[in-house]
Design a protein around this motif. Structure first.
Motif, PDB file in Angstrom:
ATOM      1  N   GLN A   1       0.842  -1.190   0.000  1.00  0.00           N
ATOM      2  CA  GLN A   1       0.000   0.000   0.000  1.00  0.00           C
ATOM      3  C   GLN A   1       0.878   1.241   0.000  1.00  0.00           C
ATOM      4  N   ILE A   2       0.310   2.335  -0.478  1.00  0.00           N
ATOM      5  CA  ILE A   2       1.002   3.621  -0.453  1.00  0.00           C
ATOM      6  C   ILE A   2       0.991   4.146   0.973  1.00  0.00           C
ATOM      7  N   GLY A   3       2.172   4.428   1.496  1.00  0.00           N
ATOM      8  CA  GLY A   3       2.260   4.855   2.893  1.00  0.00           C
ATOM      9  C   GLY A   3       2.422   6.343   3.088  1.00  0.00           C
TER      10      GLY A   3
ATOM     11  N   GLY B   1      12.048  17.295  -5.249  1.00  0.00           N
ATOM     12  CA  GLY B   1      11.955  15.848  -5.352  1.00  0.00           C
ATOM     13  C   GLY B   1      10.583  15.367  -4.917  1.00  0.00           C
ATOM     14  N   LEU B   2      10.072  14.358  -5.585  1.00  0.00           N
ATOM     15  CA  LEU B   2       8.780  13.763  -5.233  1.00  0.00           C
ATOM     16  C   LEU B   2       9.030  12.374  -4.662  1.00  0.00           C
ATOM     17  N   THR B   3       8.636  12.162  -3.415  1.00  0.00           N
ATOM     18  CA  THR B   3       8.849  10.878  -2.777  1.00  0.00           C
ATOM     19  C   THR B   3       7.527  10.214  -2.449  1.00  0.00           C
ATOM     20  N   MET B   4       7.522   8.906  -2.504  1.00  0.00           N
ATOM     21  CA  MET B   4       6.384   8.118  -2.038  1.00  0.00           C
ATOM     22  C   MET B   4       6.910   6.764  -1.605  1.00  0.00           C
TER      23      MET B   4
ATOM     24  N   TYR C   1      -0.124  -4.642   5.964  1.00  0.00           N
ATOM     25  CA  TYR C   1      -0.665  -4.808   7.316  1.00  0.00           C
ATOM     26  C   TYR C   1      -0.126  -3.776   8.305  1.00  0.00           C
ATOM     27  N   LEU C   2       0.624  -2.775   7.815  1.00  0.00           N
ATOM     28  CA  LEU C   2       1.127  -1.716   8.688  1.00  0.00           C
ATOM     29  C   LEU C   2       0.277  -0.468   8.551  1.00  0.00           C
ATOM     30  N   ARG C   3       0.200   0.298   9.622  1.00  0.00           N
ATOM     31  CA  ARG C   3      -0.531   1.570   9.539  1.00  0.00           C
ATOM     32  C   ARG C   3       0.206   2.513   8.591  1.00  0.00           C
ATOM     33  N   GLN C   4      -0.548   3.227   7.753  1.00  0.00           N
ATOM     34  CA  GLN C   4       0.062   4.149   6.810  1.00  0.00           C
ATOM     35  C   GLN C   4       0.574   5.400   7.527  1.00  0.00           C
TER      36      GLN C   4
END
Length: 280
Positions: free
Chosen positions: A111-113, A217-220, A226-229
């Motif tokens: 998932q995207i965090g 800079g663009l970071t993601m 199963y971890l909280r975002q």
């Protein structure tokens, strides 16, 4: 030691092999000029309005979050197989689980965090070196699992002089009893449109900008499902706004489940996948 640079035609196997060895890799020409221009056009005005005034002494780094709320050009980044498939290879490793007398294999989703456009302005000092998986109090036994695969896309050129991300190569192999020092850190140098892909256990930090122009800079991140975002995507992009997004982006933002049953919602007495909230 320098960070390894691969071309855009590299294979996922090559990308993962370098990350496993060094903790990070640079991909040249990761996005094309149209995507780069689109990101600038969509995000730069919003970043400017969100910037702390450098003259106040409150900081010379501007940040804009909620990137998928502001631009569809970010979709190209997370869909690129050199990032997406590399993250799946590193994170989505199946394990054996038991349910009574029966065993079965399950692999976590991703998932995207967190998402941010970051501008390091002239005169900004270096950020302390850190691991991004500290948000989960992650521990680092030798050969232990990873929690995050992060990307930093150069929206402007990254140089040693303008604050190109500092990386400590092979620090992902260290245990928790060892900290980083600045003389071990190497600046990321890459042209706009290129990208640094690294893992959450690699020590890194923004560099010092001694030039007269900002570094953009663009970071993601792609994290274990199963971890909280780190960035609360449900409040940043609530249901009504998420319905307008492409389905694959919806699911990556957290409107999905992680096997064997994490993230369900109850609708009319039935436990179901959270993506149902966005359908129909």
């Amino acid at each position: 030691m320098k960070l390894t640079t691969l071309g855009p035609t590299a294979t996922v196997d090559e990308v993962v092999a370098v990350i496993d060895r060094d903790g990070g890799v640079i991909i040249r020409d990761f996005i094309d000029s149209a995507t780069l221009s689109g990101l600038l056009e969509d995000l730069q005005p919003k970043l400017a309005s969100n910037l702390e005034d450098p003259t106040t002494g409150r900081g010379k780094t501007g940040r804009l979050g909620g990137i998928f709320k502001h631009t569809r050009y970010a979709d190209t980044i997370v869909r690129n197989p050199l990032y997406r498939e590399a993250a799946e290879r590193i994170l989505c490793k199946p394990i054996t689980l038991w349910f009574g007398d029966d065993s079965f294999e399950a692999a976590p989703t991703i998932q995207i965090g967190v998402t941010q456009l970051i501008a390091i302005h002239p005169g900004e000092g270096a950020q302390p070196l850190h691991r991004d998986d500290i948000v989960w109090h992650w521990r680092h036994p030798e050969g232990g699992p990873q929690a995050r695969v992060q990307i930093m896309v150069a929206i402007s050129d990254f140089t040693a002089e303008n604050g190109g991300t500092l990386v400590v190569p092979q620090s992902h192999l260290w245990g928790d009893d060892r900290g980083p020092s600045t003389d071990q850190a190497i600046p990321t140098e890459m042209a706009a449109g290129s990208a640094l892909i690294f893992i959450g256990s690699t020590f890194h930090g923004g560099g010092t900008n001694t030039t007269d122009k900002p570094r953009l800079g663009l970071t993601m991140s792609l994290d274990l499902g199963y971890l909280r975002q780190e960035e609360n995507q449900y409040l940043t992009i609530p249901v009504d706004e998420a319905r307008a997004l492409p389905e694959d982006i919806q699911r990556l933002l957290g409107y999905d489940g992680c096997p064997p049953g994490l993230g369900y919602v109850e609708i009319n007495g039935t436990m179901t996948n959270a993506h149902v909230l966005l359908e129909g």
